[in-house]
Design a protein around this motif. Structure first.
Motif, PDB file in Angstrom:
ATOM      1  N   SER A  25       9.914 -41.715  19.642  1.00  0.00           N
ATOM      2  CA  SER A  25       9.094 -41.497  18.446  1.00  0.00           C
ATOM      3  C   SER A  25       8.885 -40.005  18.140  1.00  0.00           C
ATOM      4  O   SER A  25       8.322 -39.668  17.108  1.00  0.00           O
ATOM      5  CB  SER A  25       7.739 -42.177  18.614  1.00  0.00           C
ATOM      6  N   LYS A  26       9.339 -39.130  18.994  1.00  0.00           N
ATOM      7  CA  LYS A  26       9.162 -37.688  18.806  1.00  0.00           C
ATOM      8  C   LYS A  26      10.226 -37.138  17.854  1.00  0.00           C
ATOM      9  O   LYS A  26      11.387 -37.533  17.911  1.00  0.00           O
ATOM     10  CB  LYS A  26       9.246 -36.938  20.141  1.00  0.00           C
ATOM     11  N   SER A  27       9.845 -36.220  17.010  1.00  0.00           N
ATOM     12  CA  SER A  27      10.764 -35.672  16.016  1.00  0.00           C
ATOM     13  C   SER A  27      11.850 -34.782  16.630  1.00  0.00           C
ATOM     14  O   SER A  27      12.910 -34.613  16.045  1.00  0.00           O
ATOM     15  CB  SER A  27       9.989 -34.884  14.956  1.00  0.00           C
ATOM     16  N   HIS A  28      11.606 -34.231  17.803  1.00  0.00           N
ATOM     17  CA  HIS A  28      12.575 -33.335  18.437  1.00  0.00           C
ATOM     18  C   HIS A  28      13.551 -34.072  19.359  1.00  0.00           C
ATOM     19  O   HIS A  28      14.359 -33.462  20.032  1.00  0.00           O
ATOM     20  CB  HIS A  28      11.866 -32.230  19.216  1.00  0.00           C
ATOM     21  N   PHE A  29      13.469 -35.391  19.377  1.00  0.00           N
ATOM     22  CA  PHE A  29      14.296 -36.208  20.262  1.00  0.00           C
ATOM     23  C   PHE A  29      15.140 -37.161  19.427  1.00  0.00           C
ATOM     24  O   PHE A  29      14.687 -37.703  18.434  1.00  0.00           O
ATOM     25  CB  PHE A  29      13.387 -37.009  21.208  1.00  0.00           C
ATOM     26  N   GLY A  30      16.373 -37.368  19.835  1.00  0.00           N
ATOM     27  CA  GLY A  30      17.236 -38.294  19.123  1.00  0.00           C
ATOM     28  C   GLY A  30      18.278 -38.898  20.043  1.00  0.00           C
ATOM     29  O   GLY A  30      18.353 -38.569  21.228  1.00  0.00           O
ATOM     30  N   HIS A  43      16.421 -28.376  19.522  1.00  0.00           N
ATOM     31  CA  HIS A  43      15.843 -27.080  19.852  1.00  0.00           C
ATOM     32  C   HIS A  43      15.707 -26.235  18.584  1.00  0.00           C
ATOM     33  O   HIS A  43      16.221 -26.596  17.526  1.00  0.00           O
ATOM     34  CB  HIS A  43      16.750 -26.329  20.839  1.00  0.00           C
ATOM     35  N   TYR A  44      15.072 -25.086  18.692  1.00  0.00           N
ATOM     36  CA  TYR A  44      14.937 -24.175  17.554  1.00  0.00           C
ATOM     37  C   TYR A  44      16.298 -23.711  17.043  1.00  0.00           C
ATOM     38  O   TYR A  44      16.464 -23.414  15.869  1.00  0.00           O
ATOM     39  CB  TYR A  44      14.064 -22.974  17.915  1.00  0.00           C
ATOM     40  N   ALA A  45      17.285 -23.670  17.930  1.00  0.00           N
ATOM     41  CA  ALA A  45      18.612 -23.185  17.535  1.00  0.00           C
ATOM     42  C   ALA A  45      19.551 -24.305  17.116  1.00  0.00           C
ATOM     43  O   ALA A  45      20.685 -24.050  16.747  1.00  0.00           O
ATOM     44  CB  ALA A  45      19.225 -22.400  18.686  1.00  0.00           C
TER      45      ALA A  45
END
Length: 71
Positions: A25-30, A43-45
């Motif tokens: 459910s986290k936006s930074h995970f897929g 990540h930011y990059a």
């Protein structure tokens, strides 16, 4: 990951399932459905794909006889 390393019957698949359950459910995970056992961290990059194959074995810190533990 540490809890999976302590679980005697843990596999790369159980680690992958635990990651999906905890972070899906986290936006930074897929995930990438084309690559089983993989996950993506945004990540930011940019997005970086990781593979859970062998990850548990790499994380196990076993000390051999004569190893020194500093406290």
């Amino acid at each position: 990951m540490d809890s999976q390393c302590k679980f005697p019957r843990a596999t790369d698949s159980t680690l992958h399932t635990q990651l999906l359950d905890a972070l899906n459910s986290k936006s930074h995970f897929g995930t990438n459905p084309r690559v089983p056992g993989s996950f993506i961290v945004k990540h930011y990059a940019g997005a970086v794909q990781y593979d859970t194959t062998g990850l548990l074995d790499k994380n196990k810190d076993t000390l051999g006889p004569g190893a020194c533990v500093v406290r």
